[in-house]
Design an enzyme around this catalytic site. Structure first.
Site, short mmCIF file in Angstrom:
data_model
loop_
_atom_site.label_atom_id
_atom_site.label_comp_id
_atom_site.label_asym_id
_atom_site.label_seq_id
_atom_site.Cartn_x
_atom_site.Cartn_y
_atom_site.Cartn_z
N GLY A 1 0.86 -1.19 0.00
CA GLY A 1 0.00 0.00 0.00
C GLY A 1 0.88 1.22 0.00
N GLN B 1 2.88 10.10 1.50
CA GLN B 1 4.21 9.52 1.70
C GLN B 1 5.20 9.94 0.62
OE1 GLN B 1 2.34 5.37 2.34
NE2 GLN B 1 4.23 5.29 3.53
N CYS C 1 5.68 0.29 8.13
CA CYS C 1 5.37 1.44 7.28
C CYS C 1 6.60 1.80 6.45
CB CYS C 1 4.96 2.63 8.16
SG CYS C 1 4.51 4.10 7.22
N LEU C 2 6.40 2.07 5.18
CA LEU C 2 7.52 2.42 4.31
C LEU C 2 8.16 3.73 4.75
CD1 LEU C 2 5.98 1.43 0.87
CD2 LEU C 2 7.56 0.10 2.27
N HIS D 1 -4.65 1.98 7.62
CA HIS D 1 -3.28 2.52 7.76
C HIS D 1 -3.04 3.63 6.73
CE1 HIS D 1 1.21 1.99 8.33
NE2 HIS D 1 1.17 2.59 7.15
N GLU D 2 -3.50 3.37 5.47
CA GLU D 2 -3.29 4.37 4.41
C GLU D 2 -4.15 5.60 4.61
OE1 GLU D 2 -0.63 1.64 2.92
OE2 GLU D 2 -0.81 3.80 2.78
N HIS E 1 -2.58 7.97 6.85
CA HIS E 1 -1.54 8.78 6.19
C HIS E 1 -2.14 10.05 5.59
CE1 HIS E 1 2.24 6.61 6.37
NE2 HIS E 1 1.70 5.50 5.91
O1 LIG Z 1 1.72 2.68 4.07
C1 LIG Z 1 2.79 2.05 3.99
O2 LIG Z 1 3.84 2.48 4.47
C2 LIG Z 1 2.80 0.67 3.35
C3 LIG Z 1 2.44 -0.29 4.46
C4 LIG Z 1 1.02 -0.72 4.30
C5 LIG Z 1 0.64 -1.65 5.41
C6 LIG Z 1 0.91 -1.35 6.75
C7 LIG Z 1 0.52 -2.24 7.76
C8 LIG Z 1 -0.12 -3.42 7.43
C9 LIG Z 1 -0.36 -3.70 6.09
C10 LIG Z 1 0.02 -2.82 5.08
C11 LIG Z 1 3.41 -1.47 4.49
O3 LIG Z 1 4.70 -1.05 4.77
S1 LIG Z 1 3.57 -2.37 3.03
C12 LIG Z 1 4.72 -3.59 3.65
C13 LIG Z 1 3.98 -4.81 4.03
C14 LIG Z 1 4.07 -5.89 3.17
C15 LIG Z 1 3.34 -7.03 3.44
C16 LIG Z 1 2.50 -7.10 4.55
C17 LIG Z 1 2.41 -6.01 5.43
C18 LIG Z 1 3.15 -4.86 5.18
ZN LIG Z 2 2.58 3.63 6.11
#
Ligand SMILES: O=C(O)C[C@@H](Cc1ccccc1)[C@H](O)SCc1ccccc1
Ligand SMILES: [Zn+2]
Length: 168
Positions: free
Chosen positions: A44, A49, A89-90, A131-132, A135
């Site tokens: 996501g 971001q 979170c990225l 989560h998104e 943001h």
């Molecule tokens: O918004 C972001 O930074 C991307 C996030 C999205 C996310 C956060 C928490 C739980 C699920 C998704 C992640 O960093 S994307 C990395 C990731 C990959 C596989 C599973 C969970 C998170």
């Molecule tokens: Zn995030």
């Protein structure tokens, strides 16, 4: 690809504005966000971001980048239950922490052509969309942690940024 802002960059705290123009610039942003998300191995990414303060979220939970999703001007129209999950979170690399979220949510949004749609999300899709959407409101998952934990994360990432700056 676009540069992903990192906590504690204050620009991550900007509240995103609704999208009003479904023009070529928006399509380019969506494509750039998807490319950036794949490059960063995320599932996501919110426009905030990448320092673009419009209500655009991209997602792809498939194994082979075959199911990109776009949510424009998303709104929660229903939510129920609650559960806790480890989140990353990225914008906060290398940090994982438990966060309480709604178990299921109903999202009303516009697609990349501006057509309205509704999604009933549960499990990973539900966590990710919440989560998104945080943001887009300038909120990060570390905001749900104790001030002490958040301060330690801030110090760790600021130190990392200094090291990277020295090696740049
Ligand atoms: O918004 C972001 O930074 C991307 C996030 C999205 C996310 C956060 C928490 C739980 C699920 C998704 C992640 O960093 S994307 C990395 C990731 C990959 C596989 C599973 C969970 C998170
Ligand atoms: Zn995030």
């Amino acid at each position: 690809t676009l540069q992903v802002l990192r906590f504690p960059d204050e620009r991550l705290r900007t509240v995103a504005k609704p999208v009003t123009e479904f023009d070529g610039e928006l399509q380019q942003l969506i494509d750039d966000m998807l490319e950036t998300m794949y490059e960063e191995k995320g599932i996501g990414l919110a426009a905030t971001q990448v320092d673009r303060h419009v209500q655009v979220i991209v997602m792809d939970h498939s194994e082979d980048k075959s199911a990109p999703m776009v949510f424009i001007n998303p709104a929660l129209s229903n939510q129920s239950g609650s559960f806790t999950n480890e989140e990353g979170c990225l914008s906060v690399p290398g940090v994982y922490a438990k966060v309480d979220r709604y178990e299921t949510v109903t999202i009303d949004a516009l697609d990349r052509e501006g057509n309205p749609f509704t999604v009933d999300a549960e499990e990973l899709l539900s966590i990710c969309i919440q989560h998104e959407m945080d943001h887009l409101k300038g909120k990060l998952f570390v905001d749900y942690l104790s001030p002490l934990k958040r301060q330690r994360i801030r110090q760790k990432l600021e130190k990392q940024a200094r090291v990277e700056a020295r090696h740049a």
